[in-house]
Motif scaffolding. Structure first.
Motif, PDB file in Angstrom:
ATOM      1  N   ASP A 254       0.811  -1.207   0.000  1.00 13.14           N
ATOM      2  CA  ASP A 254       0.000   0.000   0.000  1.00 13.14           C
ATOM      3  C   ASP A 254       0.852   1.268   0.000  1.00 13.14           C
ATOM      4  OD1 ASP A 254      -2.959   0.556   0.115  1.00 13.14           O
ATOM      5  OD2 ASP A 254      -2.297   1.858   1.729  1.00 13.14           O
ATOM      6  N   THR A 255       1.909   1.272   0.777  1.00  8.13           N
ATOM      7  CA  THR A 255       2.775   2.450   0.839  1.00  8.13           C
ATOM      8  C   THR A 255       3.504   2.662  -0.484  1.00  8.13           C
ATOM      9  OG1 THR A 255       4.468   1.044   1.848  1.00  8.13           O
ATOM     10  CG2 THR A 255       3.098   2.337   3.333  1.00  8.13           C
ATOM     11  N   THR A 256       3.946   1.571  -1.107  1.00  4.32           N
ATOM     12  CA  THR A 256       4.631   1.683  -2.397  1.00  4.32           C
ATOM     13  C   THR A 256       3.656   2.132  -3.478  1.00  4.32           C
ATOM     14  OG1 THR A 256       6.071  -0.120  -1.684  1.00  4.32           O
ATOM     15  CG2 THR A 256       6.147   0.481  -4.008  1.00  4.32           C
ATOM     16  N   GLY A 363      10.742  -3.254   4.512  1.00  5.14           N
ATOM     17  CA  GLY A 363      10.701  -3.400   3.064  1.00  5.14           C
ATOM     18  C   GLY A 363      11.200  -2.198   2.281  1.00  5.14           C
ATOM     19  N   MET A 364      11.991  -1.314   2.910  1.00  2.16           N
ATOM     20  CA  MET A 364      12.355  -0.068   2.233  1.00  2.16           C
ATOM     21  C   MET A 364      13.205  -0.293   0.984  1.00  2.16           C
ATOM     22  SD  MET A 364      14.996   1.580   4.999  1.00  2.16           S
ATOM     23  CE  MET A 364      16.507   0.754   5.500  1.00  2.16           C
ATOM     24  N   HIS A 365      14.083  -1.292   0.985  1.00  2.07           N
ATOM     25  CA  HIS A 365      14.908  -1.533  -0.202  1.00  2.07           C
ATOM     26  C   HIS A 365      14.057  -2.050  -1.361  1.00  2.07           C
ATOM     27  CE1 HIS A 365      18.308  -0.883   2.404  1.00  2.07           C
ATOM     28  NE2 HIS A 365      17.964  -1.897   3.171  1.00  2.07           N
ATOM     29  N   LEU A 366      13.082  -2.886  -1.042  1.00  3.32           N
ATOM     30  CA  LEU A 366      12.172  -3.385  -2.064  1.00  3.32           C
ATOM     31  C   LEU A 366      11.333  -2.244  -2.632  1.00  3.32           C
ATOM     32  CD1 LEU A 366      10.831  -5.678  -3.649  1.00  3.32           C
ATOM     33  CD2 LEU A 366       9.321  -6.066  -1.679  1.00  3.32           C
ATOM     34  N   ALA A 367      10.825  -1.387  -1.762  1.00  9.23           N
ATOM     35  CA  ALA A 367       9.990  -0.274  -2.211  1.00  9.23           C
ATOM     36  C   ALA A 367      10.751   0.625  -3.176  1.00  9.23           C
ATOM     37  CB  ALA A 367       9.497   0.532  -1.011  1.00  9.23           C
ATOM     38  N   ARG A 368      11.970   1.000  -2.799  1.00 10.92           N
ATOM     39  CA  ARG A 368      12.774   1.864  -3.676  1.00 10.92           C
ATOM     40  C   ARG A 368      13.002   1.205  -5.040  1.00 10.92           C
ATOM     41  NH1 ARG A 368      16.379   2.818   1.149  1.00 10.92           N
ATOM     42  NH2 ARG A 368      15.978   4.942   1.912  1.00 10.92           N
ATOM     43  N   MET A 369      13.324  -0.092  -4.999  1.00  9.99           N
ATOM     44  CA  MET A 369      13.615  -0.788  -6.247  1.00  9.99           C
ATOM     45  C   MET A 369      12.377  -0.875  -7.143  1.00  9.99           C
ATOM     46  SD  MET A 369      13.442  -4.041  -7.847  1.00  9.99           S
ATOM     47  CE  MET A 369      13.638  -5.434  -6.730  1.00  9.99           C
ATOM     48  N   GLU A 370      11.214  -1.131  -6.557  1.00  8.34           N
ATOM     49  CA  GLU A 370       9.982  -1.219  -7.350  1.00  8.34           C
ATOM     50  C   GLU A 370       9.665   0.114  -8.026  1.00  8.34           C
ATOM     51  OE1 GLU A 370       6.566  -3.525  -5.523  1.00  8.34           O
ATOM     52  OE2 GLU A 370       7.893  -3.325  -3.807  1.00  8.34           O
ATOM     53  N   ILE A 371       9.795   1.197  -7.281  1.00 10.78           N
ATOM     54  CA  ILE A 371       9.481   2.522  -7.826  1.00 10.78           C
ATOM     55  C   ILE A 371      10.480   2.890  -8.921  1.00 10.78           C
ATOM     56  CG2 ILE A 371       9.269   4.971  -7.269  1.00 10.78           C
ATOM     57  CD1 ILE A 371       8.560   3.997  -4.352  1.00 10.78           C
ATOM     58  N   GLU A 372      11.752   2.717  -8.620  1.00 11.75           N
ATOM     59  CA  GLU A 372      12.802   3.012  -9.601  1.00 11.75           C
ATOM     60  C   GLU A 372      12.578   2.223 -10.893  1.00 11.75           C
ATOM     61  OE1 GLU A 372      17.522   1.987 -10.308  1.00 11.75           O
ATOM     62  OE2 GLU A 372      16.725   1.901  -8.268  1.00 11.75           O
ATOM     63  N   THR A 373      12.304   0.932 -10.755  1.00 11.46           N
ATOM     64  CA  THR A 373      12.119   0.064 -11.915  1.00 11.46           C
ATOM     65  C   THR A 373      10.937   0.510 -12.762  1.00 11.46           C
ATOM     66  OG1 THR A 373      13.076  -1.827 -10.746  1.00 11.46           O
ATOM     67  CG2 THR A 373      11.671  -2.318 -12.639  1.00 11.46           C
ATOM     68  N   PHE A 374       9.838   0.836 -12.116  1.00 10.53           N
ATOM     69  CA  PHE A 374       8.632   1.206 -12.870  1.00 10.53           C
ATOM     70  C   PHE A 374       8.859   2.460 -13.702  1.00 10.53           C
ATOM     71  CE2 PHE A 374       4.475   3.013 -13.616  1.00 10.53           C
ATOM     72  CZ  PHE A 374       3.745   1.909 -14.013  1.00 10.53           C
ATOM     73  N   PHE A 375       9.385   3.506 -13.079  1.00 13.53           N
ATOM     74  CA  PHE A 375       9.562   4.759 -13.817  1.00 13.53           C
ATOM     75  C   PHE A 375      10.690   4.655 -14.849  1.00 13.53           C
ATOM     76  CE2 PHE A 375       7.407   6.773 -10.025  1.00 13.53           C
ATOM     77  CZ  PHE A 375       6.226   7.006 -10.709  1.00 13.53           C
ATOM     78  N   ARG A 376      11.709   3.863 -14.561  1.00 16.97           N
ATOM     79  CA  ARG A 376      12.791   3.661 -15.522  1.00 16.97           C
ATOM     80  C   ARG A 376      12.257   3.026 -16.821  1.00 16.97           C
ATOM     81  NH1 ARG A 376      18.280   3.205 -14.820  1.00 16.97           N
ATOM     82  NH2 ARG A 376      18.079   3.049 -12.545  1.00 16.97           N
ATOM     83  N   LEU A 377      11.275   2.143 -16.669  1.00 21.13           N
ATOM     84  CA  LEU A 377      10.694   1.487 -17.838  1.00 21.13           C
ATOM     85  C   LEU A 377       9.596   2.315 -18.494  1.00 21.13           C
ATOM     86  CD1 LEU A 377      10.515  -2.157 -16.448  1.00 21.13           C
ATOM     87  CD2 LEU A 377      12.053  -1.306 -18.224  1.00 21.13           C
ATOM     88  N   LEU A 378       8.805   3.030 -17.685  1.00 20.61           N
ATOM     89  CA  LEU A 378       7.656   3.763 -18.229  1.00 20.61           C
ATOM     90  C   LEU A 378       8.044   5.035 -18.975  1.00 20.61           C
ATOM     91  CD1 LEU A 378       4.565   4.326 -18.456  1.00 20.61           C
ATOM     92  CD2 LEU A 378       4.781   5.550 -16.269  1.00 20.61           C
ATOM     93  N   LEU A 379       8.801   5.905 -18.355  1.00 21.31           N
ATOM     94  CA  LEU A 379       8.977   7.257 -18.877  1.00 21.31           C
ATOM     95  C   LEU A 379       9.574   7.302 -20.286  1.00 21.31           C
ATOM     96  CD1 LEU A 379      10.023   9.337 -15.727  1.00 21.31           C
ATOM     97  CD2 LEU A 379       7.751   8.872 -16.652  1.00 21.31           C
ATOM     98  N   PRO A 380      10.598   6.487 -20.615  1.00 19.72           N
ATOM     99  CA  PRO A 380      11.143   6.560 -21.975  1.00 19.72           C
ATOM    100  C   PRO A 380      10.154   6.121 -23.050  1.00 19.72           C
ATOM    101  CG  PRO A 380      12.713   5.510 -20.482  1.00 19.72           C
ATOM    102  CD  PRO A 380      11.407   5.595 -19.754  1.00 19.72           C
TER     103      PRO A 380
END
Length: 413
Positions: A254-256, A363-380
């Protein structure tokens, strides 16, 4: 000084108006950083709004205890929980306990969420992220990003880790939303307290059955680890075990979800920040952390004062409750440089969105990785993106964020 009531901070429905909450916190931070608030329906508490005071409380569990009151809830609900579950919170998760029990329980799943294990998951998480970007493409250029995409992607990540099947995702999502925001599900026939109580019971039923299944047939998942874990030679008691599952299955997504939805909202609102990421992909990691600070999905935690003490010159009595408002800490200019600026290049951020000290987010490392991964793939892949209506917000003073974010977008050919 604003004319907004102090009691807004413990009123769930007020969090559907985040500007009012931010204005009240800014006022308190400036003029009354340690302020006694006495709502009609919630037991009194001291609202703590400055960064250094919150960090000190989080760093001093021997003086400020997570037990028995970790979250501000209705006094009537506390009494009902005590009568039914023997605990005023209705659950007893890692965030509701201190001391040796907290450390022992945290250790059971800790390795699953450490950076070394998270690194191994990157490829699979990227596949999941891409599948939800494909879902966006299939929506034909319009969607409610919060409820169509952001709610579901982190949910699938954590539920796969736990070992919960995909067909149960909608059930777990609904229970999560009822647990964190029961006011949003109240009707004339069923008030928020009833919604909460029924939700906790439904979660207990679900996770008890899951644990029994994993004891009979263990698998390579967190459910099996938890179901078969022992403390002092004994299996974890049912109430604590169910609570542990509840924490992982709810806070684990939920937080992520809130950070991804609020992060995209900010990236649309501040297109120069979106362009900065496209120009320099090395910024995606800091951008993920900035999304988390900007949104601060966990709005507060409470602590009980264990002995008479002073906090920044204010006398606190044994038994008092202090409530730490993390959004306020993350907007405190004495600790955060240019806190009102959304900056994807912000390095070394010392925000408190994950808490601090022993209770920092598992779960902070997982949260950061999920967010980073999503935007890295979406924005371009995007040719353009804009708002397509007014956003709405979840009515919760505990974990809150966007309820809906209507957007229009075009993908590159």
């Amino acid at each position: 000084m604003s004319n907004i009531s102090d009691s807004i901070l413990s009123d769930a429905m007020s969090y559907t108006r985040p500007a009012d909450i931010s204005a009240k916190l800014a006022e308190l931070r400036e003029h009354r950083p340690i302020c006694l608030i006495e709502p009609d329906d919630v037991r009194p508490f001291w609202a703590i709004s400055r960064y250094e005071d919150i960090r000190y409380i989080e760093s001093t569990p021997e003086l400020f205890s997570a037990e028995p009151r970790a979250v501000l809830i209705l006094q009537a609900l506390e009494e009902m929980n005590q009568a039914r579950f023997g605990d005023i919170m209705g659950v007893k998760t890692l965030v509701h306990m201190d001391g040796e029990q907290h450390m022992a329980l945290r250790k059971i799943t800790r390795d699953w969420f450490m950076p070394a294990n998270i690194a191994k998951m990157r490829g699979h998480v990227a596949e999941l992220a891409e599948s939800f970007i494909t879902r966006m493409k299939d929506k034909g250029g319009e969607c409610d990003f919060a409820s169509d995409i952001a709610f579901w992607y982190p949910l699938r990540v954590i539920l796969q880790l736990i070992g919960i099947p995909e067909q149960d995702e909608a059930h777990i999502l609904q229970l999560t939303q009822q647990l964190f925001a029961p006011e949003g599900f109240a009707t004339e026939e069923k008030d928020a307290m009833t919604v909460f109580m029924e939700c906790v019971q439904a979660m207990a039923d679900y996770f008890t059955a899951l644990a029994e299944g994993r004891r009979a047939t263990p698998k390579d998942d967190i459910a099996s680890v938890l179901a078969n874990a022992k403390l002092n030679g004994e299996l974890i008691d049912p109430f604590t075990l169910t609570s542990y599952f509840v924490l992982l299955a709810t806070a684990g997504h939920d937080t992520t979800s809130a950070s991804i939805a609020g992060g995209l909202q900010a990236l649309i609102q501040f297109p120069e920040q979106r362009n900065a990421l496209l120009d320099d992909p090395t910024l995606y990691a800091t951008a993920a952390d900035e999304c988390i600070r900007w949104v601060t999905p966990v709005k507060h935690f409470a602590r009980t004062v264990l002995a008479d003490t002073e906090l920044s010159g204010v006398s606190l009595k044994k038994g008092d409750t202090v409530a730490m408002f993390f959004e306020s800490a993350n907007r405190d200019a004495s600790a955060i440089d240019r806190p009102e600026v959304f900056d994807v290049s912000r390095k070394g951020s010392k925000h408190l969105a994950f808490g601090h000290g022993r209770h920092n987010c598992l779960g902070m490392h997982l949260a950061r990785m999920e967010i980073e991964t999503f935007f890295r793939l979406l924005l371009p892949q995007l040719q353009g993106i804009e708002f397509n209506g007014e956003p709405t917000y979840i009515p919760s003073h505990f974990v809150s964020g966007l309820n809906s974010l209507p957007i229009k977008y075009k993908f590159k050919d």
